[in-house]
Design a protein around this motif. Structure first.
Motif, short mmCIF file in Angstrom:
data_model
loop_
_atom_site.label_atom_id
_atom_site.label_comp_id
_atom_site.label_asym_id
_atom_site.label_seq_id
_atom_site.Cartn_x
_atom_site.Cartn_y
_atom_site.Cartn_z
N ILE A 1 10.70 1.36 -6.46
CA ILE A 1 9.72 1.71 -7.55
C ILE A 1 10.18 3.07 -8.01
O ILE A 1 10.19 3.56 -9.28
CB ILE A 1 8.28 1.65 -7.03
N LEU A 2 10.52 3.91 -7.20
CA LEU A 2 10.98 5.30 -7.49
C LEU A 2 12.16 5.31 -8.26
O LEU A 2 12.42 6.01 -9.19
CB LEU A 2 11.18 6.05 -6.38
N ARG B 1 0.67 -1.29 -0.03
CA ARG B 1 -0.02 -0.08 -0.13
C ARG B 1 0.84 1.30 0.14
O ARG B 1 0.53 2.28 -0.62
CB ARG B 1 -1.07 0.07 1.21
N ASN B 2 1.83 1.23 0.77
CA ASN B 2 2.61 2.57 1.01
C ASN B 2 3.35 3.04 -0.34
O ASN B 2 3.35 4.27 -0.46
CB ASN B 2 4.16 2.54 1.83
N PRO B 3 3.75 2.38 -1.53
CA PRO B 3 3.96 3.07 -2.69
C PRO B 3 2.98 4.04 -3.26
O PRO B 3 3.46 4.84 -4.09
CB PRO B 3 4.47 1.71 -3.62
N TYR B 4 1.82 3.61 -2.94
CA TYR B 4 0.71 4.66 -3.38
C TYR B 4 1.05 6.15 -2.91
O TYR B 4 1.03 6.94 -3.84
CB TYR B 4 -0.79 4.09 -2.92
N TYR B 5 1.35 6.18 -1.70
CA TYR B 5 1.60 7.48 -1.13
C TYR B 5 2.71 8.05 -1.75
O TYR B 5 2.78 9.42 -2.14
CB TYR B 5 1.81 7.51 0.53
N ASN B 6 3.86 7.46 -1.94
CA ASN B 6 5.17 8.23 -2.43
C ASN B 6 5.14 8.40 -3.64
O ASN B 6 5.58 9.49 -4.23
CB ASN B 6 6.21 6.96 -1.95
N LEU B 7 4.33 7.66 -4.51
CA LEU B 7 4.04 7.80 -6.16
C LEU B 7 3.23 8.68 -6.46
O LEU B 7 3.45 9.52 -7.36
CB LEU B 7 4.16 6.50 -6.60
N ILE B 8 2.11 8.62 -5.73
CA ILE B 8 0.69 9.41 -6.15
C ILE B 8 0.67 10.68 -5.44
O ILE B 8 0.47 11.68 -6.09
CB ILE B 8 -0.47 8.68 -6.09
#
Length: 497
Positions: free
Chosen positions: A181-182, A41-48
């Motif tokens: 991902i970043l 779930r956390n990649p949503y916050y970092n990417l979006i």
């Protein structure tokens, strides 16, 4: 006598179920399943929300400038208010119903669907600015609701002594996967073809840069990533015993009052009148937990402002480029993963309260050190630092290098404090009402999220000095520390050892 919202719970079932399930360590099947959910779930916050889609929304869909910044802030503000007003009720209902996986699956699925929809967010449509704002607001709410339910399941993820490590493992896993991902987006999609010596000639995926496809691709990427990585959580993480009520019945009890023979249920407005008594009762019954939540509200707002405005400060004050900001963000996310383990270690060695005192104190000192840096000098002008120290397109002066390196201890301290805060609530709150208190915990992280940036903006406007404005964050940390110090909590209860 009217029963305030959430004051009545199914104590025997939930408490007993929690004790039965409290087995296993951080690398047991349940601990790993709980932790990997954050990696999903956390990649949503970092990417979006932070690094990729949000700048695209502000600069392209919203047209850039001050109006774009206001619209971006409005989206989060509206969603934050909705989440703050509803998350505690969700936690109470979850405690009464017992099972949390069904609603959690719904919110994760809706979050993934919103992320997927962002691929079509373009000025010419089909998702123009206002529909995109609506999608982002819905996704933000789902993210908050999933956090409440996921956090409330932490006591069932392992034995009490392992909970701080499981909590830290989740944060570390979320940060490590996010940084991977970043890096993929930076070196695989954004930098190739830029002519820089370390950039590839062609992107890994052929996407139309003129149509901002790499930025929009963050949405469907997160949707697929999330959908795949939540599978272990729903397969192996225990849901606990049902609380004896269906979700429909539990919601009716919370909003309309529990049925009493010979009496009608209250209306929603009648229930609203007892909400004040509910809060008063919480302060009387659990004063230390509520005092901690007040402290957390203050220092969490300070951390939010530091994370949100730190990169902006580097851009406007030090003159960093967008690529430098992304490198800065990747480094922060990477070392934030270390902070999860540091927080877990300090929790076990010092107890969550003292660990938080050390972590927040470190942030105050680090913030002061960062604010001592100018484009020309360090330590408030004592050390000249404007001469290039190496031949590089990025971070070429001592000021740039020093400010960049400070992101490492800052990220470690921030993530460690997040881990310690979560374990502090598990440690101090009554377990039979843990979902309810995690709902209040969500409020403490959202209801006054405007306060930190507001103080920075006000001080900057009054003084005309960005460093003085950012210094307001330090005062918020200090106030939060004072309130936290007054919280009475044992280091670690015997049952937790």
């Amino acid at each position: 006598m009217d029963t305030p919202v959430g004051m009545t719970v199914v104590e025997p079932v939930v408490a007993t179920s929690t004790r039965v399930e409290a087995e296993g360590g951080p690398f047991g099947i349940k601990g790993l399943a709980w932790a990997i959910f954050e990696g999903a779930r956390n990649p949503y916050y970092n990417l979006i929300v932070i690094y990729i889609f949000a700048p695209y929304f502000a600069s392209v869909l919203a047209g850039g400038g001050a109006d774009a910044l206001s619209l971006s802030g409005l989206t989060i503000t509206i969603a934050g208010i909705v989440t703050a007003l509803t998350a505690p009720f969700l936690g109470v209902i979850a405690d009464k119903a017992g099972r949390r996986k069904p609603p959690l699956l719904f919110f994760v699925a809706l979050l993934a669907a919103c992320s997927l929809a962002l691929w079509w967010a373009r000025p010419e449509g089909p998702l123009t600015m206002w529909p995109t704002m609506a999608v982002l607001a819905i996704a933000y709410c789902c993210y908050g609701y999933s956090e409440v339910l996921h956090n409330a399941m932490l006591p069932m993820a392992g034995r009490p002594s392992a909970l701080p490590y499981i909590s830290g493992l989740g944060l570390s896993m979320g940060n490590l996967l996010s940084v991977g991902i970043l890096i993929f987006f930076l070196f695989g999609l954004l930098l190739p073809g830029s002519g820089l010596p370390f950039a590839a000639d062609q992107p890994l995926i052929a996407l139309d840069r003129e149509a901002h496809a790499p930025e929009r691709f963050a949405g469907p990427f997160v949707a697929v990533w999330m959908s795949l990585l939540v599978i272990p959580f729903f397969m192996f993480m225990p849901d606990g015993a049902p609380g004896g009520l269906t979700w429909k019945r539990a919601a009716a009890d919370v909003f309309l009052g529990e049925p009493v023979e010979g009496q009608k249920r209250h209306s929603v407005f009648e229930r609203a009148r007892v909400f004040q008594r509910y809060l008063t009762g919480l302060f009387k019954e659990h004063p230390q937990t509520m005092r901690f939540l007040i402290a957390r509200t203050i220092y969490a707002d300070a951390m939010s402002a530091l994370l949100t405005l730190g990169a902006v400060f580097a851009s406007t004050f030090l003159g960093w480029t967008g690529v430098e900001i992304l490198f800065y963000g990747i480094t922060g996310v990477l070392f934030g993963a270390v902070g999860g383990f540091v927080g877990g270690y300090l929790d076990r060695m010092l107890g969550p309260k003292l660990a938080l005192v050390w972590e927040i104190s470190a942030l105050v000192i680090l913030l002061l050190a960062q604010l001592s840096i100018t484009p020309d000098a360090l330590l408030f002008g004592l050390i000249p630092a404007d001469t290039p120290v190496w031949n590089s397109p990025f971070f070429d002066t001592l000021s740039d290098i020093t400010y960049f390196l400070f992101v490492i201890p800052v990220a470690i301290a921030v993530v460690a404090s997040i881990s310690s805060s979560r374990y502090m609530l598990v440690h101090i709150a009554p377990r039979e009402r843990i979902g309810e208190f995690f709902g209040l915990y969500a409020i403490a992280g959202t209801v006054t999220v405007w306060m930190g940036p507001g103080i920075v903006s006000l001080l900057t406007w009054i003084t005309g000095n960005q460093r003085i404005g950012m210094g307001g964050i330090g005062f918020m940390f200090l106030i939060g520390l004072i309130v936290l110090w007054k919280v009475k909590a044992a280091k670690i209860a015997d049952v937790d050892r």
